[in-house]
Design a protein around this motif. Structure first.
Motif, short mmCIF file in Angstrom:
data_model
loop_
_atom_site.label_atom_id
_atom_site.label_comp_id
_atom_site.label_asym_id
_atom_site.label_seq_id
_atom_site.Cartn_x
_atom_site.Cartn_y
_atom_site.Cartn_z
N TRP A 181 0.81 -1.22 0.00
CA TRP A 181 0.00 0.00 0.00
C TRP A 181 0.85 1.27 0.00
O TRP A 181 0.49 2.24 -0.65
CB TRP A 181 -0.92 0.03 1.23
CG TRP A 181 -2.10 -0.88 1.13
CD1 TRP A 181 -2.24 -1.97 0.30
CD2 TRP A 181 -3.30 -0.80 1.89
NE1 TRP A 181 -3.45 -2.56 0.50
CE2 TRP A 181 -4.14 -1.87 1.48
CE3 TRP A 181 -3.76 0.06 2.88
CZ2 TRP A 181 -5.40 -2.09 2.03
CZ3 TRP A 181 -5.01 -0.16 3.43
CH2 TRP A 181 -5.83 -1.21 3.00
N GLY A 211 1.21 -2.26 -8.29
CA GLY A 211 0.99 -0.86 -7.94
C GLY A 211 -0.46 -0.46 -7.83
O GLY A 211 -0.76 0.69 -7.47
N GLU A 212 -1.39 -1.36 -8.12
CA GLU A 212 -2.80 -0.99 -8.09
C GLU A 212 -3.29 -0.61 -6.71
O GLU A 212 -4.23 0.17 -6.57
CB GLU A 212 -3.65 -2.14 -8.65
CG GLU A 212 -3.59 -2.26 -10.15
CD GLU A 212 -4.61 -3.26 -10.67
OE1 GLU A 212 -5.24 -3.96 -9.84
OE2 GLU A 212 -4.79 -3.34 -11.90
N LYS A 213 -2.65 -1.17 -5.66
CA LYS A 213 -3.12 -0.90 -4.30
C LYS A 213 -2.34 0.23 -3.62
O LYS A 213 -2.61 0.54 -2.46
CB LYS A 213 -3.04 -2.18 -3.47
CG LYS A 213 -4.00 -3.25 -3.95
CD LYS A 213 -4.13 -4.39 -2.95
CE LYS A 213 -5.18 -5.40 -3.40
NZ LYS A 213 -5.37 -6.48 -2.42
N PHE A 214 -1.40 0.83 -4.32
CA PHE A 214 -0.64 1.93 -3.72
C PHE A 214 -1.57 3.05 -3.28
O PHE A 214 -2.40 3.52 -4.04
CB PHE A 214 0.38 2.49 -4.72
CG PHE A 214 1.70 1.78 -4.71
CD1 PHE A 214 2.34 1.49 -3.53
CD2 PHE A 214 2.31 1.42 -5.90
CE1 PHE A 214 3.56 0.83 -3.51
CE2 PHE A 214 3.54 0.77 -5.90
CZ PHE A 214 4.16 0.47 -4.70
N GLN A 215 -1.36 3.51 -2.04
CA GLN A 215 -2.05 4.69 -1.54
C GLN A 215 -1.07 5.83 -1.28
O GLN A 215 -1.43 7.00 -1.43
CB GLN A 215 -2.83 4.35 -0.26
CG GLN A 215 -3.97 3.39 -0.50
CD GLN A 215 -4.81 3.16 0.73
OE1 GLN A 215 -4.69 3.86 1.74
NE2 GLN A 215 -5.69 2.18 0.67
N LEU A 236 2.91 7.03 -2.32
CA LEU A 236 4.05 6.75 -3.20
C LEU A 236 4.99 7.94 -3.19
O LEU A 236 4.65 9.05 -3.60
CB LEU A 236 3.56 6.50 -4.63
CG LEU A 236 4.59 6.02 -5.66
CD1 LEU A 236 5.28 4.75 -5.18
CD2 LEU A 236 3.92 5.77 -7.01
N ARG A 267 -2.38 2.93 -13.42
CA ARG A 267 -2.41 1.72 -12.61
C ARG A 267 -2.54 2.06 -11.13
O ARG A 267 -3.23 1.36 -10.39
CB ARG A 267 -1.13 0.91 -12.86
CG ARG A 267 -1.16 -0.49 -12.24
CD ARG A 267 0.08 -1.28 -12.60
NE ARG A 267 0.12 -1.55 -14.02
CZ ARG A 267 1.08 -1.11 -14.85
NH1 ARG A 267 2.08 -0.40 -14.36
NH2 ARG A 267 1.05 -1.40 -16.12
N ALA A 268 -1.90 3.14 -10.71
CA ALA A 268 -1.94 3.54 -9.29
C ALA A 268 -3.10 4.49 -9.03
O ALA A 268 -2.94 5.56 -8.45
CB ALA A 268 -0.61 4.19 -8.91
N LEU A 325 -4.03 6.08 -5.41
CA LEU A 325 -3.11 6.96 -4.70
C LEU A 325 -3.83 8.10 -3.98
O LEU A 325 -4.69 8.76 -4.56
CB LEU A 325 -2.08 7.57 -5.66
CG LEU A 325 -0.83 6.76 -5.99
CD1 LEU A 325 0.05 7.56 -6.95
CD2 LEU A 325 -0.04 6.41 -4.73
#
Length: 250
Positions: free
Chosen positions: A5, A25-29, A31, A46-47, A50
């Protein structure tokens, strides 16, 4: 690390390229900090989850080209930190030509930090149009120039930090900052005075000054005006607070 995340690094990281079918990277909140070159259409699409993003490097390649267009797709992003690379020679290359139009910024952006961008104060007219902006931090020569005359309104801005600038004259009033609660001025040693009209900003409760000696007299006038308003309204809720460093000897 498909379930990751949050990713935070001290240095500017370059994201690896992935295939079109990858879900990395889809679940990145969160970055940061990543390079401007990593802000590609594929990576940001994809992100899409975020909420916080920090970018550090030669921002010209991000702000002057089409790469920044990808930012408007980050509908959940509320915090954006942009740090320009100060180790660029000649020094003239550090100054950015300007900011992208306001509609290219993330639509729900609430917090924006700019550092070492050396922008002209005229670019503030773009930031005035960010409808959800609540926190604006202008650090380390984010904006440079002798005069800033505020034209529009920062309708939702609650916190404003201006640090390390050569600003001399600032023209503004409470009308321009209707919701401002806290103002910080750090290393603004050429600023002659803080606009007295800011005393009319109804929600302004704190003024923090550090190494801005020329503007101390105007800060005290704002404090006196706020105290008079409190007495007239018979309201002591919150109370206006003025902080000065180095401490005034008087």
């Amino acid at each position: 690390m498909m379930q990751l995340w949050d990713l935070k690094t001290n240095a500017s990281a370059t994201l690896p390229k992935t295939g079109q079918t990858s879900k990395a990277g889809e679940k990145f909140q969160t970055l940061g900090t990543i390079s401007p070159q990593s802000c590609t259409k594929e990576a940001l699409e994809r992100a899409h989850n975020l909420t916080k993003l920090a970018v550090r490097g030669q921002l010209a390649c991000l702000l002057d080209g089409r790469s920044f267009d990808n930012m408007q797709k980050l509908e959940r992003l509320v915090s954006l930190n942009l740090q320009n690379d100060i180790y660029v020679n000649p020094a003239s290359r550090r100054q950015l030509r300007g900011l992208p139009p306001s509609f290219k910024f993330p639509p729900n952006l609430k917090r924006l930090t700019l550092s070492h961008t050396c922008l002209d104060w005229s670019n503030m007219s773009i930031l005035e149009l960010l409808e959800n902006l609540e926190v604006l931090k202008l650090k380390d020569k984010a904006f440079m120039g002798a005069c800033w005359e505020v034209a529009g309104r920062f309708r939702r801005l609650k916190f404003l930090h201006i640090g390390r600038t050569d600003l001399v004259t600032w023209v503004a009033s409470g009308y321009h900052f209707p919701r401002l609660r806290r103002l910080e001025l750090h290393s603004c040693d050429e600023l002659i005075e803080i606009p007295i009209g800011l005393a009319d900003a109804p929600n302004l409760l704190a003024l923090d000054m550090c190494y801005a000696e020329l503007a101390v007299a105007s800060a005290k006038k704002i404090q006196e005006a706020k105290q008079r308003m409190e007495e007239e309204q018979k309201s002591k809720v919150g109370g206006f607070k003025l902080s000065i460093f180095p401490a005034d000897e008087e």
